[in-house]
Design a protein around this motif. Structure first.
Motif, PDB file in Angstrom:
ATOM      1  N   ALA A   1      42.062  44.392  38.554  1.00  0.00           N
ATOM      2  CA  ALA A   1      40.846  45.190  38.709  1.00  0.00           C
ATOM      3  C   ALA A   1      40.052  44.762  39.933  1.00  0.00           C
TER       4      ALA A   1
ATOM      5  N   THR B   1      42.493  51.770  35.779  1.00  0.00           N
ATOM      6  CA  THR B   1      41.509  51.475  36.821  1.00  0.00           C
ATOM      7  C   THR B   1      41.502  52.470  37.972  1.00  0.00           C
TER       8      THR B   1
ATOM      9  N   VAL C   1      39.371  45.280  30.765  1.00  0.00           N
ATOM     10  CA  VAL C   1      38.796  45.666  32.047  1.00  0.00           C
ATOM     11  C   VAL C   1      37.331  46.044  31.887  1.00  0.00           C
TER      12      VAL C   1
END
Length: 333
Positions: free
Chosen positions: A194, A251, A324
């Motif tokens: 990320a 992401t 995340v």
């Protein structure tokens, strides 16, 4: 009934302590004075200040408890003082089990590791040759201080099982999800991706599992696990490339397309460990021990925990997404 959770400021222990508290249980945590208690700070978990290497504080923590979850361990693939890894994991476990027995604790769930499971050479689709609870680890795969210390502590825990105090062992695989405060080596995978710090991948793999399922697996082991038995707490076998592909969908970042040869990343690891570890005395970004471990994919079967305990099998995609999101919400990204 009061239950003690060690390692409650860590990833697995924190999620377990939160799950027990949410169920309305009286939960106590042994917390070191310098520990970051973020994982349990907003809960009603009672904190007892102490250390596993301090026998008196361990005695205070276990006093009046009927059950104990021993999740605490030094989970690191590099240490400036390797002996401390063994003291924390081995001596700490001996102190806890001794105190639990003296306190009249009737049942203990010991958190081991998938590292102590025998892993045959195989591919992710070779379901006939996955690691199982019945397979002892191959000595050649007990690489580094962490794995060796976890194997030693598991043997100590199993030997402590008797008519007076029942001990059940759980072997978590690679958990991902919320409350990875440190973060752990496993949590570094979605975090680094990320952050845009995953330029390539290596040919390796692991069994990924939602940390919430690992926490639930501990509770199920306490309730239903057979004394003296081991249970692998996992879910889905994936290559590292497949994990990156899932993270790409979550992401929006592109997954790395370059496969880095193992010899190349190992050379980088040795250099990084010399500069950051030896010269700067700080944890290296690429520990040699971790890279050596990746030569052998950790593919296992968790069918025993599913059939005997009822271990949940939540989608790993959702677990990665939760990881995340948590890292973003708490400023890691």
């Amino acid at each position: 009934m009061t239950t003690l959770v060690t390692g409650a400021t860590g990833f697995v222990g924190g999620n377990l302590a939160r799950a027990l508290w949410a169920r309305g249980e009286d939960v106590r945590a042994l917390v070191r004075p310098t520990a970051n208690d973020l994982a349990i700070r907003d809960t009603g978990v009672a904190q007892v200040t102490g250390d596993l290497l301090d026998s008196e504080s361990v005695r205070r923590a276990t006093e009046g408890c009927e059950t104990v979850y021993h999740c605490a361990a030094t989970y690191s693939f590099w240490s400036p003082r390797p002996r401390e890894v063994y003291r924390s994991n081995v001596t700490g476990t001996e102190n806890l089990l001794d105190a639990a027995r003296r306190a009249g604790v009737r049942r203990v769930v010991f958190t081991s590791s998938v590292s102590t499971i025998g892993i045959p050479d195989h591919g992710p689709d070779d379901t006939e040759r996955l690691g199982t609870e019945e397979m002892p680890p191959r000595p050649a795969l007990l690489i580094g201080h962490y794995k060796q210390s976890k194997y030693a502590t598991e043997q100590i825990a199993l030997a402590a099982n008797d008519d007076e105090m029942e001990v059940v062992v759980v072997n978590p695989c690679a958990p991902v999800g919320e409350w990875d405060v440190k973060p752990t080596p496993t949590g570094q995978i979605p975090l680094s991706f990320a952050r845009g710090k995953a330029p390539g991948y290596i040919a390796t793999g692991m069994n990924l599992v939602d940390v919430s399922d690992v926490a639930e697996g501990h509770i199920l082991a306490m309730e239903r696990g057979a004394p003296g038995e081991r249970y692998i707490l996992g879910c889905r076998n994936l290559t590292l490339k497949e994990i990156f592909d899932l993270l790409s969908e979550i992401t929006g970042r592109p997954a790395p397309k370059i496969r880095i040869p193992h010899w190349a990343i190992l050379g980088i690891a040795y250099l990084d460990e010399f500069v950051e570890g030896a010269l700067l005395r700080r944890p290296p970004a690429v520990p040699v021990e971790a890279i050596k471990i990746t030569r052998h994919p950790m593919y296992v079967s968790c069918s025993k925990a599913v059939s005997e305990l009822g271990l949940p099998q939540s989608p790993v995609e959702a677990a990665l997404e939760k990881a995340v999101r948590w890292f973003r919400d708490y400023g890691y990204i």
